[in-house]
Design a protein around this motif. Sequence first.
Motif, PDB file in Angstrom:
ATOM      1  N   ALA A 229       0.829  -1.211   0.000  1.00  0.00           N
ATOM      2  CA  ALA A 229       0.000   0.000   0.000  1.00  0.00           C
ATOM      3  C   ALA A 229       0.861   1.257   0.000  1.00  0.00           C
ATOM      4  O   ALA A 229       0.566   2.219  -0.717  1.00  0.00           O
ATOM      5  CB  ALA A 229      -0.933  -0.008   1.206  1.00  0.00           C
ATOM      6  N   LEU A 230       1.926   1.271   0.794  1.00  0.00           N
ATOM      7  CA  LEU A 230       2.818   2.431   0.834  1.00  0.00           C
ATOM      8  C   LEU A 230       3.494   2.645  -0.519  1.00  0.00           C
ATOM      9  O   LEU A 230       3.564   3.769  -1.021  1.00  0.00           O
ATOM     10  CB  LEU A 230       3.860   2.265   1.943  1.00  0.00           C
ATOM     11  N   LEU A 231       3.974   1.572  -1.116  1.00  0.00           N
ATOM     12  CA  LEU A 231       4.629   1.672  -2.419  1.00  0.00           C
ATOM     13  C   LEU A 231       3.625   2.153  -3.474  1.00  0.00           C
ATOM     14  O   LEU A 231       3.938   3.038  -4.282  1.00  0.00           O
ATOM     15  CB  LEU A 231       5.232   0.326  -2.819  1.00  0.00           C
ATOM     16  N   GLY A 232       2.427   1.617  -3.451  1.00  0.00           N
ATOM     17  CA  GLY A 232       1.398   2.048  -4.390  1.00  0.00           C
ATOM     18  C   GLY A 232       1.042   3.516  -4.220  1.00  0.00           C
ATOM     19  O   GLY A 232       0.819   4.238  -5.197  1.00  0.00           O
TER      20      GLY A 232
ATOM     21  N   ALA B  30      10.807  -9.225  -4.309  1.00  0.00           N
ATOM     22  CA  ALA B  30       9.550  -9.815  -4.782  1.00  0.00           C
ATOM     23  C   ALA B  30       8.441  -8.768  -4.796  1.00  0.00           C
ATOM     24  O   ALA B  30       7.644  -8.706  -5.749  1.00  0.00           O
ATOM     25  CB  ALA B  30       9.157 -11.000  -3.905  1.00  0.00           C
ATOM     26  N   LEU B  31       8.377  -7.931  -3.758  1.00  0.00           N
ATOM     27  CA  LEU B  31       7.385  -6.857  -3.713  1.00  0.00           C
ATOM     28  C   LEU B  31       7.572  -5.910  -4.888  1.00  0.00           C
ATOM     29  O   LEU B  31       6.614  -5.573  -5.587  1.00  0.00           O
ATOM     30  CB  LEU B  31       7.510  -6.082  -2.394  1.00  0.00           C
ATOM     31  N   TYR B  32       8.805  -5.483  -5.120  1.00  0.00           N
ATOM     32  CA  TYR B  32       9.082  -4.526  -6.187  1.00  0.00           C
ATOM     33  C   TYR B  32       8.781  -5.133  -7.565  1.00  0.00           C
ATOM     34  O   TYR B  32       8.219  -4.473  -8.430  1.00  0.00           O
ATOM     35  CB  TYR B  32      10.524  -4.030  -6.110  1.00  0.00           C
ATOM     36  N   ALA B  33       9.152  -6.380  -7.768  1.00  0.00           N
ATOM     37  CA  ALA B  33       8.872  -7.041  -9.045  1.00  0.00           C
ATOM     38  C   ALA B  33       7.363  -7.155  -9.267  1.00  0.00           C
ATOM     39  O   ALA B  33       6.864  -6.900 -10.369  1.00  0.00           O
ATOM     40  CB  ALA B  33       9.527  -8.419  -9.090  1.00  0.00           C
ATOM     41  N   ALA B  34       6.620  -7.505  -8.218  1.00  0.00           N
ATOM     42  CA  ALA B  34       5.161  -7.618  -8.342  1.00  0.00           C
ATOM     43  C   ALA B  34       4.522  -6.267  -8.657  1.00  0.00           C
ATOM     44  O   ALA B  34       3.474  -6.208  -9.306  1.00  0.00           O
ATOM     45  CB  ALA B  34       4.573  -8.197  -7.057  1.00  0.00           C
ATOM     46  N   ALA B  35       5.163  -5.181  -8.225  1.00  0.00           N
ATOM     47  CA  ALA B  35       4.648  -3.832  -8.494  1.00  0.00           C
ATOM     48  C   ALA B  35       5.090  -3.312  -9.865  1.00  0.00           C
ATOM     49  O   ALA B  35       4.719  -2.206 -10.243  1.00  0.00           O
ATOM     50  CB  ALA B  35       5.112  -2.868  -7.399  1.00  0.00           C
TER      51      ALA B  35
END
Length: 158
Positions: free
Chosen positions: A104-107, A134-139
Amino acid sequence: MPATCRIVAVSPGSALLAPAAALFDDYRVHYGHPADPDGTVAWLARQLTGAFRMFVALRDTPAGQPLGLISVVELPASLRLGTFWSVRDLYVAAAHRRGGVARALLGHAVAGARAAGALRVSLQTEPGNTSAQALYAAAGFRPVPDLDLLSLPLTTGL
């Protein structure tokens, strides 16, 4: 994002500065730096007056305790005569991890950059930080081919 939190900007004079600074100091300690609560508050207050922005994820309760934080810096994209945002810090308190707070913060940061007309959002992380990767790749973040990060230490201990 968990249903019981919201994302709010932190400013130098806001009531959020102290709780955000406490979480930021926890982040620093997580990466091996000694705790410095007073120094962290002072540093954040100085940084938040320029291109540096910080957002926290808060519980929707009167106490509003930060679950996590993200900081970004808006920088010139010289060759394209525009700007880009660089994610400098993303941290979620241990008790609130794996619940969508970092996503949510990254979004929120990506949406803010897009709304401001930025050309891109960039970030860096350690090679062994597989959960962040993994979070960054998924985003949608991708490595930049043929680009090396270089640094010139100006003080000891970097």
